[in-house]
Design an enzyme around this catalytic site. Structure first.
Site, PDB file in Angstrom:
ATOM      1  N   HIS A 134       0.936  -1.580  -0.037  1.00 15.89           N
ATOM      2  CA  HIS A 134       0.405   0.260  -0.037  1.00 15.89           C
ATOM      3  C   HIS A 134       1.265   1.311   0.624  1.00 15.89           C
ATOM      4  O   HIS A 134       1.372   1.608   0.924  1.00 15.89           O
ATOM      5  CB  HIS A 134      -0.745  -0.214   1.065  1.00 15.89           C
ATOM      6  CG  HIS A 134      -2.438   1.174   1.386  1.00 15.89           C
ATOM      7  ND1 HIS A 134      -1.993   2.024   2.633  1.00 15.89           N
ATOM      8  CD2 HIS A 134      -2.677   1.552   0.199  1.00 15.89           C
ATOM      9  CE1 HIS A 134      -3.144   2.671   1.838  1.00 15.89           C
ATOM     10  NE2 HIS A 134      -3.234   1.996   1.239  1.00 15.89           N
ATOM     11  N   HIS A 146      -2.006  11.210  -1.985  1.00 19.64           N
ATOM     12  CA  HIS A 146      -2.908  10.564  -1.117  1.00 19.64           C
ATOM     13  C   HIS A 146      -3.597  11.687  -1.147  1.00 19.64           C
ATOM     14  O   HIS A 146      -5.808  12.053  -1.483  1.00 19.64           O
ATOM     15  CB  HIS A 146      -2.444   9.397   0.087  1.00 19.64           C
ATOM     16  CG  HIS A 146      -4.134   9.773   0.079  1.00 19.64           C
ATOM     17  ND1 HIS A 146      -4.742  10.120   1.280  1.00 19.64           N
ATOM     18  CD2 HIS A 146      -4.946   7.958   0.584  1.00 19.64           C
ATOM     19  CE1 HIS A 146      -5.798   9.266   1.951  1.00 19.64           C
ATOM     20  NE2 HIS A 146      -6.024   8.394   1.016  1.00 19.64           N
TER      21      HIS A 146
HETATM   22  O1  G3P Z   1      -6.480   1.967  -3.070  1.00 22.80           O
HETATM   23  C1  G3P Z   1      -7.066   1.297  -2.084  1.00 22.80           C
HETATM   24  C2  G3P Z   1      -6.375   2.395  -0.213  1.00 22.80           C
HETATM   25  O2  G3P Z   1      -5.578   2.536  -1.150  1.00 22.80           O
HETATM   26  C3  G3P Z   1      -7.595   3.219  -1.398  1.00 22.80           C
HETATM   27  O3  G3P Z   1      -7.690   3.451   0.102  1.00 22.80           O
HETATM   28  O4  G3P Z   1      -7.359   5.975   0.713  1.00 22.80           O
HETATM   29  O5  G3P Z   1      -5.937   4.710   0.903  1.00 22.80           O
HETATM   30  O6  G3P Z   1      -6.513   5.078  -1.006  1.00 22.80           O
HETATM   31  P1  G3P Z   1      -6.653   4.780   0.457  1.00 22.80           P
HETATM   32 MG    MG Z   2      -4.498   4.128  -2.134  1.00 16.52          MG
END
Ligand code: G3P
Ligand code: MG
Length: 243
Positions: free
Chosen positions: A13, A55
């Protein structure tokens, strides 16, 4: 029945979760050093249309800039420090362009999940610009998976580069999720981990959709999701889960 899933099961992630400044090349390098061969990252556009990783809509949390990223041209964004907020050793780390991340992944033969994270009002442009850039630049298989919570961004990506695979991001399975995924010709649902149950997993599978979960940081939850037959787990804990 869904076709074979061409991507690794474990996905880092934002590059390396929280171990390095999110969505930077340093994070990708660290995730790679921990054995990860697929990465998720968040991509948006500068005012002048450069695709880059960030983000949040605003700059404060993960850079030394202030205000909305969409208000800045890339030349300004490129000068920001995107690492010092995390820890001193990452001071001087820059916001990466999508181009730099594509180059990293192609060089290391890694797969990529590009989350289209448009600023408010910028979904269509983001989907189009990002899809066109990936379609022009990417060499190798499998191609990056484009995902988004914003159907408008996925629709624009589908229009610009229909050959790139798409996944619909869901916080929960609200009414109309399947129709949305089908309208956007998605190959996958990427849902918040708690949204996956035996019922939702079976419904997605019956529709021929691959199934991914975010953000899986707990052993018991990972075991539950793998027991449901999910194809991909997006995790922060690259130092814990062996890909
Ligand atoms: O793509 C999965 C996840 O990254 C979605 O949530 O807020 O971490 O971008 P976020
Ligand atoms: Mg994400």
């Amino acid at each position: 029945m869904a076709t074979a899933w061409p991507y690794p099961r474990w996905i880092a992630h934002r590059g390396a979760g929280r171990l390095a400044p999110e969505n930077t090349l340093a994070a990708f390098a660290l995730g790679h050093a921990h054995g990860y061969r697929m990465f998720e990252c968040d991509v948006r556009l500068s005012a002048d249309g450069r695709a880059f990783l960030l983000h949040d809509d605003s700059l404060e949390r993960t850079t030394d800039g202030v205000g909305e990223a969409l208000a800045r041209n890339w030349a300004e964004l490129a000068r920001l420090d995107a690492g010092a907020w995390h820890s001193p050793r990452y001071a001087g780390e820059r916001l990466p362009t999508l181009d730099a991340i594509l180059a990293f992944c192609m060089h290391h033969r890694c797969a990529l999940n590009v989350e289209l994270k448009p600023a408010p009002g910028d979904a269509q442009r983001t989907g189009e610009v990002v899809a066109v850039e990936i379609a022009r630049r990417w060499v190798g298989t499998p191609p990056p998976l484009l995902s988004s919570f914003a159907p408008e961004a996925l629709a624009a990506a589908a229009e610009a580069a229909p050959q790139l695979p798409r996944g619909l991001l869901l916080e929960r399975f609200a009414d109309g999720w399947l129709e949305s995924a089908q309208r956007l010709d998605c190959i996958a649902i990427v849902a918040e981990q708690r949204a996956w149950s035996a019922e939702t997993a079976a419904a997605a599978s019956a529709a021929g959709l691959h199934r991914l979960a975010y953000t899986v940081n707990d052993d018991a939850e990972a075991a539950r999701l793998l027991g449901l037959g999910l194809d991909g787990l997006i995790t922060d804990r690259v130092d814990h889960f062996r890909p």
